[in-house]
Design an enzyme around this catalytic site. Structure first.
Site, mmCIF file in Angstrom:
data_model
loop_
_atom_site.group_PDB
_atom_site.id
_atom_site.type_symbol
_atom_site.label_atom_id
_atom_site.label_comp_id
_atom_site.label_asym_id
_atom_site.label_seq_id
_atom_site.Cartn_x
_atom_site.Cartn_y
_atom_site.Cartn_z
ATOM 1 N N HIS A 121 -5.804 -35.768 -6.744
ATOM 2 C CA HIS A 121 -5.371 -34.402 -7.033
ATOM 3 C C HIS A 121 -3.876 -34.295 -6.752
ATOM 4 O O HIS A 121 -3.447 -34.337 -5.606
ATOM 5 C CB HIS A 121 -6.140 -33.399 -6.173
ATOM 6 C CG HIS A 121 -7.604 -33.345 -6.489
ATOM 7 N ND1 HIS A 121 -8.552 -32.997 -5.562
ATOM 8 C CD2 HIS A 121 -8.278 -33.599 -7.638
ATOM 9 C CE1 HIS A 121 -9.744 -33.031 -6.121
ATOM 10 N NE2 HIS A 121 -9.611 -33.402 -7.377
ATOM 11 N N ASP A 124 -15.303 -32.454 -5.212
ATOM 12 C CA ASP A 124 -15.012 -33.219 -6.420
ATOM 13 C C ASP A 124 -15.339 -34.687 -6.180
ATOM 14 O O ASP A 124 -15.031 -35.244 -5.131
ATOM 15 C CB ASP A 124 -13.533 -33.064 -6.806
ATOM 16 C CG ASP A 124 -13.267 -33.447 -8.248
ATOM 17 O OD1 ASP A 124 -14.235 -33.570 -9.018
ATOM 18 O OD2 ASP A 124 -12.089 -33.591 -8.607
ATOM 19 N N MET A 130 -10.489 -32.599 0.434
ATOM 20 C CA MET A 130 -11.260 -31.370 0.600
ATOM 21 C C MET A 130 -12.124 -31.122 -0.619
ATOM 22 O O MET A 130 -11.824 -31.561 -1.720
ATOM 23 C CB MET A 130 -10.320 -30.175 0.799
ATOM 24 C CG MET A 130 -9.531 -30.206 2.085
ATOM 25 S SD MET A 130 -8.527 -28.706 2.288
ATOM 26 C CE MET A 130 -9.820 -27.494 2.556
ATOM 27 N N SER A 162 -7.992 -36.870 -2.521
ATOM 28 C CA SER A 162 -7.269 -35.607 -2.556
ATOM 29 C C SER A 162 -6.382 -35.541 -1.314
ATOM 30 O O SER A 162 -5.550 -36.435 -1.121
ATOM 31 C CB SER A 162 -8.249 -34.430 -2.636
ATOM 32 O OG SER A 162 -7.555 -33.217 -2.836
ATOM 33 N N THR A 163 -6.570 -34.561 -0.458
ATOM 34 C CA THR A 163 -5.722 -34.413 0.722
ATOM 35 C C THR A 163 -5.753 -35.684 1.586
ATOM 36 O O THR A 163 -6.816 -36.163 1.944
ATOM 37 C CB THR A 163 -6.191 -33.217 1.573
ATOM 38 O OG1 THR A 163 -6.270 -32.071 0.741
ATOM 39 C CG2 THR A 163 -5.223 -32.965 2.715
#
Length: 375
Positions: free
Chosen positions: A214, A308, A305, A187-188
């Protein structure tokens, strides 16, 4: 730890539009955690002010005169790293540039509405504030120089794989055959992290790889095209109902959930919306891979973050597969790896530079025990 009222996060706003700089300043200064300490109208000013003002976070436009946002991001992340949030166009060209900035080490991005007027910027205000606050807390590392080294190494040493090798990988798989499947979860901070991992995969790598990042729908097609420039493995955006093949790195399309069916085909779901807050949902992909590939499944939970991927990693571990997590020292955000570790789903916690070797070792071990294509 949240800043006290007397110590707000210091923001440097970079945009060639005086109007947009004023709009962003108004949004940030109205927030009780943020304070604009400087403005730059081009990349050269951004590099200079990043050095002199030492902001906690920088918002970066891409298309600017003299030095654009990509050049500024590369220079800042190489010499004087600060968290950068890209605030740029959501057009196809804007998506390509934003992805390059993320690969260079920018933390996050917010797409400007098409008109970019004050009223429209209010529609992304909450997303913008959330991402800028988050980025201000991130510990950054020098990334652009590593990316440059990676690019040079690929250009200098990579050779096209023999057609026979690629055809062997494709011909060896059918709906009733099994081979290792790797799920990369991010993600991030994911694009820059994946850039350090993907070059290891070769065109005849005897496993299928799924990258679930994401990312909005408008970005993943371009992401697949750009990632393909840095690795010799076949890279493509996953398509509904196609057979999963080794020697391929599939990008999960943005705004869709991806599953691998019991027949070894890709299933895409664009109707369920967010599941447990995530779209795409990484757990869903991992759980389907665990059910299909069993002990031949491998997961790598990378920077990001939230939680997930934790439940999905647990499913892969329970199926006899291998689960790796990126360590805190090299993760931009340790949230996702940490949650998987807390759940007891992780076999090894590794530096990003050690994860490819661990995947390769496991894949080779599986292929020696059960040659690829044998059910």
């Amino acid at each position: 730890m949240a800043p006290t009222p007397s110590k707000k996060f210091r923001v440097l706003v970079v945009d060639d539009s005086a109007f947009m700089r004023k709009v962003l300043e108004t949004i940030f200064n109205a927030d009780d955690q943020l304070q604009v300490v400087g403005h730059a109208k081009d990349g050269r000013e951004a590099v200079s002010l990043a050095e002199s003002l030492k902001p906690d976070v920088i918002t970066m436009d891409i298309n600017m005169p003299h030095m654009d946002g990509l050049q500024a991001t590369a220079q800042i992340m190489t010499t004087n790293p600060h968290p950068i949030v890209v605030v740029s166009s959501e057009s196809k060209e804007g998506a390509a540039s934003t992805l390059k900035a993320l690969e260079l080490g920018a933390i996050e991005f917010v797409a400007k509405p098409s008109s970019g007027i004050d009223l429209d910027m209010q529609t992304v205000k909450e997303e913008l504030l959330r991402k800028v606050r988050m980025a201000a807390k991130v510990r950054v590392v020098r990334t652009a120089s590593r990316l440059a080294s990676t690019v040079q190494a690929i250009k200098g040493t990579a050779t096209p794989a023999a057609p026979a090798a690629a055809s062997r990988a494709s011909q060896s798989a059918s709906s009733d055959q099994r081979f290792p499947i790797v799920v990369l979860a991010a993600s991030t901070g994911g694009p820059a992290t994946v850039m350090r991992l993907a070059p290891g995969f070769t065109r005849d790598f005897p496993a299928a790889i799924f990258l679930v990042q994401h990312m909005p729908a408008a970005f993943t097609t371009q992401y697949a095209a750009q990632l393909a420039e840095f690795t010799s493995i076949r890279v493509k955006e996953a398509e509904a109902n196609e057979s999963v093949l080794p020697g391929t790195l599939y990008i999960c399309p943005g705004a869709q959930h991806l599953r691998v069916s019991s027949a070894g085909r890709i299933q895409l779901d664009n109707t369920s919306g967010r599941i447990n807050g995530y779209l795409p949902n990484i757990d869903i992909t991992m759980q389907s891979v665990a059910a299909y590939a069993g002990a031949m499944s491998i997961a790598a939970v990378l920077t990001g973050m939230g939680n997930d991927g934790a439940a999905g990693a647990k499913a892969i571990k329970s199926a006899g597969g291998l689960v790796l997590a990126q360590d805190e020292a090299t993760a931009v955000i340790f949230g996702m790896p940490q949650e998987a570790i807390k759940l007891g789903a992780v076999d090894h916690v590794l530096s990003i530079d050690d994860i490819y070797a661990a995947i390769e070792k496991r894949v080779i071990g599986i292929c020696k025990a059960t040659p690829v294509g044998v059910k």
